[in-house]
Write a protein that holds these residues in place. Sequence first.
Motif, PDB file in Angstrom:
ATOM      1  N   MET A  36     -10.696 -38.528  -6.289  1.00  0.00           N
ATOM      2  CA  MET A  36      -9.522 -37.641  -6.306  1.00  0.00           C
ATOM      3  C   MET A  36      -9.836 -36.463  -7.228  1.00  0.00           C
ATOM      4  O   MET A  36      -9.015 -36.037  -8.022  1.00  0.00           O
TER       5      MET A  36
ATOM      6  N   SER B 214      -5.028 -44.237   5.339  1.00  0.00           N
ATOM      7  CA  SER B 214      -4.770 -45.634   4.965  1.00  0.00           C
ATOM      8  C   SER B 214      -3.461 -46.130   5.548  1.00  0.00           C
ATOM      9  O   SER B 214      -3.349 -47.299   5.922  1.00  0.00           O
TER      10      SER B 214
ATOM     11  N   ILE C 169     -15.694 -37.266  -4.881  1.00  0.00           N
ATOM     12  CA  ILE C 169     -14.745 -37.363  -3.771  1.00  0.00           C
ATOM     13  C   ILE C 169     -13.568 -36.449  -4.086  1.00  0.00           C
ATOM     14  O   ILE C 169     -12.811 -36.686  -5.026  1.00  0.00           O
TER      15      ILE C 169
ATOM     16  N   ASP D  93      -7.646 -58.377  -5.202  1.00  0.00           N
ATOM     17  CA  ASP D  93      -6.398 -57.883  -5.773  1.00  0.00           C
ATOM     18  C   ASP D  93      -5.222 -58.594  -5.128  1.00  0.00           C
ATOM     19  O   ASP D  93      -5.082 -58.559  -3.901  1.00  0.00           O
TER      20      ASP D  93
ATOM     21  N   ARG E  71      -9.998 -34.587  -3.797  1.00  0.00           N
ATOM     22  CA  ARG E  71      -8.651 -34.958  -3.367  1.00  0.00           C
ATOM     23  C   ARG E  71      -8.461 -34.392  -1.956  1.00  0.00           C
ATOM     24  O   ARG E  71      -8.743 -33.215  -1.720  1.00  0.00           O
ATOM     25  N   ASN E  72      -8.019 -35.234  -1.022  1.00  0.00           N
ATOM     26  CA  ASN E  72      -7.902 -34.806   0.364  1.00  0.00           C
ATOM     27  C   ASN E  72      -6.787 -35.600   1.025  1.00  0.00           C
ATOM     28  O   ASN E  72      -6.874 -36.826   1.135  1.00  0.00           O
TER      29      ASN E  72
ATOM     30  N   LYS F  77      -7.789 -49.173 -14.782  1.00  0.00           N
ATOM     31  CA  LYS F  77      -6.727 -48.165 -14.645  1.00  0.00           C
ATOM     32  C   LYS F  77      -6.206 -48.219 -13.211  1.00  0.00           C
ATOM     33  O   LYS F  77      -6.987 -48.354 -12.251  1.00  0.00           O
ATOM     34  N   GLY F  78      -4.895 -48.116 -13.065  1.00  0.00           N
ATOM     35  CA  GLY F  78      -4.331 -48.164 -11.722  1.00  0.00           C
ATOM     36  C   GLY F  78      -4.522 -46.871 -10.960  1.00  0.00           C
ATOM     37  O   GLY F  78      -4.530 -45.790 -11.547  1.00  0.00           O
TER      38      GLY F  78
ATOM     39  N   LYS G 105       2.280 -51.175  -8.166  1.00  0.00           N
ATOM     40  CA  LYS G 105       1.176 -50.341  -7.677  1.00  0.00           C
ATOM     41  C   LYS G 105       0.645 -49.522  -8.850  1.00  0.00           C
ATOM     42  O   LYS G 105       1.427 -49.005  -9.668  1.00  0.00           O
ATOM     43  N   GLY G 106      -0.700 -49.403  -8.905  1.00  0.00           N
ATOM     44  CA  GLY G 106      -1.267 -48.655 -10.006  1.00  0.00           C
ATOM     45  C   GLY G 106      -1.145 -47.156  -9.834  1.00  0.00           C
ATOM     46  O   GLY G 106      -1.183 -46.651  -8.715  1.00  0.00           O
TER      47      GLY G 106
ATOM     48  N   ILE H 205      -7.358 -38.534   3.453  1.00  0.00           N
ATOM     49  CA  ILE H 205      -7.724 -39.856   2.954  1.00  0.00           C
ATOM     50  C   ILE H 205      -6.449 -40.670   2.718  1.00  0.00           C
ATOM     51  O   ILE H 205      -6.350 -41.829   3.115  1.00  0.00           O
ATOM     52  N   ALA H 206      -5.479 -40.037   2.076  1.00  0.00           N
ATOM     53  CA  ALA H 206      -4.229 -40.742   1.802  1.00  0.00           C
ATOM     54  C   ALA H 206      -3.531 -41.121   3.111  1.00  0.00           C
ATOM     55  O   ALA H 206      -3.023 -42.222   3.267  1.00  0.00           O
TER      56      ALA H 206
ATOM     57  N   LYS I  14     -10.117 -47.352  -6.340  1.00  0.00           N
ATOM     58  CA  LYS I  14     -10.983 -48.523  -6.118  1.00  0.00           C
ATOM     59  C   LYS I  14     -10.915 -48.979  -4.662  1.00  0.00           C
ATOM     60  O   LYS I  14     -11.945 -49.158  -3.996  1.00  0.00           O
ATOM     61  N   THR I  15      -9.720 -49.195  -4.175  1.00  0.00           N
ATOM     62  CA  THR I  15      -9.551 -49.713  -2.822  1.00  0.00           C
ATOM     63  C   THR I  15     -10.053 -48.720  -1.787  1.00  0.00           C
ATOM     64  O   THR I  15     -10.736 -49.078  -0.828  1.00  0.00           O
TER      65      THR I  15
HETATM   66  N1  LIG Z   1      -9.684 -38.600  -2.450  1.00  0.00           N
HETATM   67  C1  LIG Z   1      -8.390 -38.872  -2.276  1.00  0.00           C
HETATM   68  N2  LIG Z   1      -7.544 -37.893  -1.907  1.00  0.00           N
HETATM   69  C2  LIG Z   1      -6.224 -38.139  -1.742  1.00  0.00           C
HETATM   70  N3  LIG Z   1      -5.642 -39.328  -1.933  1.00  0.00           N
HETATM   71  C3  LIG Z   1      -6.434 -40.347  -2.305  1.00  0.00           C
HETATM   72  C4  LIG Z   1      -7.851 -40.189  -2.497  1.00  0.00           C
HETATM   73  N4  LIG Z   1      -8.364 -41.392  -2.869  1.00  0.00           N
HETATM   74  C5  LIG Z   1      -7.334 -42.255  -2.899  1.00  0.00           C
HETATM   75  N5  LIG Z   1      -6.167 -41.640  -2.565  1.00  0.00           N
HETATM   76  C6  LIG Z   1      -4.821 -42.227  -2.515  1.00  0.00           C
HETATM   77  O1  LIG Z   1      -4.439 -42.491  -3.868  1.00  0.00           O
HETATM   78  C7  LIG Z   1      -3.746 -43.740  -3.938  1.00  0.00           C
HETATM   79  C8  LIG Z   1      -4.478 -44.681  -4.902  1.00  0.00           C
HETATM   80  O2  LIG Z   1      -5.752 -44.986  -4.388  1.00  0.00           O
HETATM   81  P1  LIG Z   1      -6.286 -46.515  -4.374  1.00  0.00           P
HETATM   82  O3  LIG Z   1      -5.228 -47.443  -3.873  1.00  0.00           O
HETATM   83  O4  LIG Z   1      -7.593 -46.531  -3.673  1.00  0.00           O
HETATM   84  O5  LIG Z   1      -6.509 -46.756  -5.936  1.00  0.00           O
HETATM   85  P2  LIG Z   1      -6.789 -48.150  -6.643  1.00  0.00           P
HETATM   86  O6  LIG Z   1      -7.618 -47.858  -7.843  1.00  0.00           O
HETATM   87  O7  LIG Z   1      -7.331 -49.149  -5.690  1.00  0.00           O
HETATM   88  O8  LIG Z   1      -5.334 -48.583  -7.086  1.00  0.00           O
HETATM   89  P3  LIG Z   1      -4.892 -50.014  -7.707  1.00  0.00           P
HETATM   90  O9  LIG Z   1      -5.225 -49.922  -9.165  1.00  0.00           O
HETATM   91  O10 LIG Z   1      -3.416 -50.082  -7.439  1.00  0.00           O
HETATM   92  O11 LIG Z   1      -5.686 -51.075  -7.000  1.00  0.00           O
HETATM   93  C9  LIG Z   1      -3.676 -44.276  -2.507  1.00  0.00           C
HETATM   94  O12 LIG Z   1      -2.408 -43.883  -1.990  1.00  0.00           O
HETATM   95  C10 LIG Z   1      -4.806 -43.571  -1.796  1.00  0.00           C
HETATM   96  O13 LIG Z   1      -4.559 -43.427  -0.409  1.00  0.00           O
END
Ligand SMILES: Nc1ncnc2c1ncn2[C@@H]1O[C@H](COP(=O)(O)OP(=O)(O)OP(=O)(O)O)[C@@H](O)[C@H]1O
Lengths: 265, 265
Positions: free
Chosen positions: B183, B232, B222, B39, B224-225, B10-11, A10-11, B228-229, B15-16
Amino acid sequence: MRRIAIINQKGGVGKTTTTAHLGAALGLAGKRVLLVDMDPQAHLSLHFGVEVSEDQSSVYDVLTASLPIREAITVVHDSLHLVPSDIDLAAAEAELISVMGREVILREALDVVDEAYDVLLIDCPPSLGILTINALSACHEVVIPLQAQFFALQGLGKLLDTVRLVQQRINPDIIVKGVALCMHDSSTNLSTEIVDDLTEFLVSSRDLDVPWSRAEIFKTRIRRNVKIAESSSFGQTVFEYEPKSNGAIDYNRLAIDIFDCPCVP
Amino acid sequence: MRRIAIINQKGGVGKTTTTAHLGAALGLAGKRVLLVDMDPQAHLSLHFGVEVSEDQSSVYDVLTASLPIREAITVVHDSLHLVPSDIDLAAAEAELISVMGREVILREALDVVDEAYDVLLIDCPPSLGILTINALSACHEVVIPLQAQFFALQGLGKLLDTVRLVQQRINPDIIVKGVALCMHDSSTNLSTEIVDDLTEFLVSSRDLDVPWSRAEIFKTRIRRNVKIAESSSFGQTVFEYEPKSNGAIDYNRLAIDIFDCPCVP
Ligand SMILES: Nc1ncnc2c1ncn2[C@@H]1O[C@H](COP(=O)(O)OP(=O)(O)OP(=O)(O)O)[C@@H](O)[C@H]1O
Ligand SMILES: Nc1ncnc2c1ncn2[C@@H]1O[C@H](COP(=O)(O)OP(=O)(O)OP(=O)(O)O)[C@@H](O)[C@H]1O
Ligand SMILES: [Mg+2]
Ligand SMILES: [Mg+2]
């Protein structure tokens, strides 16, 4: 040399931050530490201000051009050394496709310096491809940084399957040492739930013949702390940037949990 | 069909989360939306509770077995559709190595359904490999979720180089629409500094002949909230889970910034 791979596909869960801080903590305690950056994005190398160039070889050269690893090692601080990465490493996956024994190339390279260091930490990319497999094949132990969010446990399941495959086919001695909770926010229901589920899963694995049968959740949880995030963009660990912060306290304690050595005075 | 790739190598930068929420917002506004999960870790698919199985094909089959894309599409909600992913996709990188035109396979597949949807959003993995290249070759626009931390701008530089290469060699029409700050914690000096540097960089690119010459930082950041976490892990977007939260407000506004449509009532 005690060999630990820092892995989670996971990233953004804290692999690089954890590698940098455990490495720095051990170095401050006077241990001889070798860090290997196995991520083509090279954030660990960036963190310590190391750039690959004509004068500085990378782990890519070690993996694909049989460069002796000593020629790629650079000194970060005193007893903290690093084999850096750079974007060329992204090509390694393709280049190694048909190479015999491609999963153990890193291990062979590291065996040469086994006596020169006390601890080896390998920072892995966010994938379970050949680079991470090389790290698993080269190490005795796995530490898994985990952010208690978004399907953390599903990802963990896949990671453990991979560890098991490596154990069955390549490296019978690999074990999972434990899970390090990173960027932890213990105030949310979600994180509590995930930690409970994880605890239950690990307890239920105690009597099984699996590489994670004695894995633990390390007692110290690394709290989310803006000083940690800031320190990296100054090319520092939080021990230099803000030594009194919760970030420094937490990573020092995690180093004690994993290595039994009180690292930072 | 307006085609947007959601990219950042970057991880864990969002994105998702951004793909899921922009897709859901557009769907709620009555637009016909196709999401493609590129992915292998399949978090977008997991987010919507879609599992690949004997009855549900994945994007892997489309890329490697010439499966018509319509056979892999599943309905998430009404006008929100998804082509899911699963771990097999990790093998695609190796399997496509010597396939002629391997960068445009996704584009060819999507051309068939161009009239069936208003918007296409592609969620990419944390890498700049063949899966992300396929997304870039198939789209007109790139949206870059960015977390204002840890060398965000270094990573951005590499990403933009890749977009430029794709523009020069494969897809002359690709442009970078903008950067979505995710975030975001506007209270730290670090994030302010990064946003200032990014703004300056984009302004200085205005007169250059580059795909990001008209890229903007979207006005809505967006924040940090935790909602949102949390949403999912319930298989929901924050619009269903906590519609009054800052998370829902922010993603709704970002949808307006990018698509000019007030999405969520
Ligand atoms: N605005 C936010 N506030 C709080 N948590 C967040 C927010 N946006 C994303 N997250 C949480 O942060 C984590 C990473 O987000 P996300 O999976 O969307 O990133 P990603 O870039 O798709 O990662 P990857 O590189 O692994 O695909 C997830 O657990 C997600 O629920
Ligand atoms: N405890 C913490 N508190 C605040 N920020 C943190 C903490 N740990 C890590 N970060 C920040 O979160 C981001 C992601 O961390 P990091 O790069 O270590 O994750 P990673 O798992 O190595 O990511 P990747 O999958 O891209 O290699 C970085 O910007 C880092 O500075
Ligand atoms: Mg990393
Ligand atoms: Mg993702």
